[in-house]
Design a protein around this motif. Structure first.
Motif, PDB file in Angstrom:
ATOM      1  N   UNK A 122       0.834  -1.206   0.000  1.00 20.41           N
ATOM      2  CA  UNK A 122       0.000   0.000   0.000  1.00 20.41           C
ATOM      3  C   UNK A 122       0.864   1.250   0.000  1.00 20.41           C
ATOM      4  N   UNK A 123       1.948   1.224   0.762  1.00 20.87           N
ATOM      5  CA  UNK A 123       2.853   2.369   0.831  1.00 20.87           C
ATOM      6  C   UNK A 123       3.484   2.660  -0.522  1.00 20.87           C
ATOM      7  N   UNK A 124       3.940   1.622  -1.190  1.00 19.58           N
ATOM      8  CA  UNK A 124       4.567   1.808  -2.502  1.00 19.58           C
ATOM      9  C   UNK A 124       3.572   2.400  -3.506  1.00 19.58           C
ATOM     10  N   UNK A 125       2.374   1.850  -3.551  1.00 17.86           N
ATOM     11  CA  UNK A 125       1.385   2.335  -4.506  1.00 17.86           C
ATOM     12  C   UNK A 125       0.925   3.744  -4.147  1.00 17.86           C
ATOM     13  N   UNK A 126       0.756   4.005  -2.850  1.00 26.10           N
ATOM     14  CA  UNK A 126       0.372   5.340  -2.423  1.00 26.10           C
ATOM     15  C   UNK A 126       1.384   6.385  -2.867  1.00 26.10           C
ATOM     16  N   UNK A 127       2.652   6.060  -2.744  1.00 25.16           N
ATOM     17  CA  UNK A 127       3.710   6.965  -3.197  1.00 25.16           C
ATOM     18  C   UNK A 127       3.607   7.201  -4.699  1.00 25.16           C
ATOM     19  N   UNK A 128       3.417   6.132  -5.458  1.00 22.95           N
ATOM     20  CA  UNK A 128       3.311   6.259  -6.908  1.00 22.95           C
ATOM     21  C   UNK A 128       2.098   7.096  -7.320  1.00 22.95           C
ATOM     22  N   UNK A 129       1.068   7.104  -6.484  1.00 15.58           N
ATOM     23  CA  UNK A 129      -0.128   7.894  -6.773  1.00 15.58           C
ATOM     24  C   UNK A 129       0.023   9.349  -6.343  1.00 15.58           C
ATOM     25  N   UNK A 130       1.150   9.669  -5.718  1.00 12.48           N
ATOM     26  CA  UNK A 130       1.433  11.053  -5.384  1.00 12.48           C
ATOM     27  C   UNK A 130       1.193  11.453  -3.947  1.00 12.48           C
ATOM     28  N   UNK A 131       0.868  10.484  -3.082  1.00  9.13           N
ATOM     29  CA  UNK A 131       0.648  10.811  -1.674  1.00  9.13           C
ATOM     30  C   UNK A 131       1.972  10.884  -0.925  1.00  9.13           C
TER      31      UNK A 131
END
Length: 217
Positions: A122-131
């Motif tokens: 979740x952390x990796x994807x959240x970062x990729x989404x700009x969070x």
């Protein structure tokens, strides 16, 4: 105005139904998550609860067995969404991103079970989404991780006896190294809930110095 949110991932009864729970890295994970939840509520941050389900599997994540629920001691307040996912990350099979967008959230703090699996993903994807991501390592929990060649039917005792097994301390440290400076800021519960003017910006030391043979941190 930009808001922050706390995402609590898979702190659910399902894990306690597995024999390997006896070797969980953080037996007090519920208390640690509870501290983050109380802090987020006091700040007026959005708190989002996520559960993992595997419908029709017949296993501990099958909702039909009744274990897909928060571990006792955690309870959403009115207005705090509870999402049910069927993928490792909390975004793909839920409307999490829509909720965050509607609430004007740009910074996420994550915690939960498992450290290197659903929380890290979740952390990796959240970062990729700009969070802007904060990973609170000591409010996550994991288990001794067997080598890929060990049968899925292996007992906890067989997992622990295998010299190829990765200990919880090793797995937690690996996750911190993989995320810090790339996907998230790594914090401890004390750092998140304390005075930001006096808490250092560093990777948690609890697992960095742990001996390689330590199984349950």
């Amino acid at each position: 105005m930009s808001r922050a949110a706390l995402v609590v991932i898979d702190v659910q009864e399902s894990f306690r139904q597995r024999p390997i729970w006896a070797y969980v890295s953080r037996p007090d994970v519920v208390d640690r998550v509870g501290r983050l939840v109380a802090h987020a509520r006091a700040r007026g941050d959005l708190v989002i609860w996520v559960l993992h389900a595997e419908p029709g599997s017949g296993g501990v994540f099958d909702p039909a067995l009744g274990h897909v629920r928060l571990i006792d001691g955690l309870r959403p307040e009115p207005g705090e969404p509870t999402l049910v996912k069927t993928a490792h990350n909390a975004f793909t099979t839920t409307n999490l991103q829509q909720l965050l967008t509607m609430a004007g959230v740009h910074a996420l703090t994550v915690c939960g079970i498992r450290t290197e699996q659903c929380v890290e993903t979740t952390t990796r994807l959240g970062c990729d989404l700009g969070y802007q991501m904060t990973f609170v390592t000591d409010a996550t929990a994991t288990f001794p991780t067997p080598h890929r060649d060990l049968p899925e039917t292996a007992t906890p005792e067989e997992i622990l006896a295998d010299p190829r097994t990765m200990s919880t301390a090793e797995m937690t440290a690996r996750t911190e190294y993989a995320l810090a400076g790339r996907f998230a800021v790594v914090r401890t519960v004390d750092e998140v809930t304390g005075d930001p003017a006096t808490t250092p910006d560093h990777r948690t030391a609890a697992t960095a110095a742990a001996p390689a043979g330590d199984v349950a941190s």
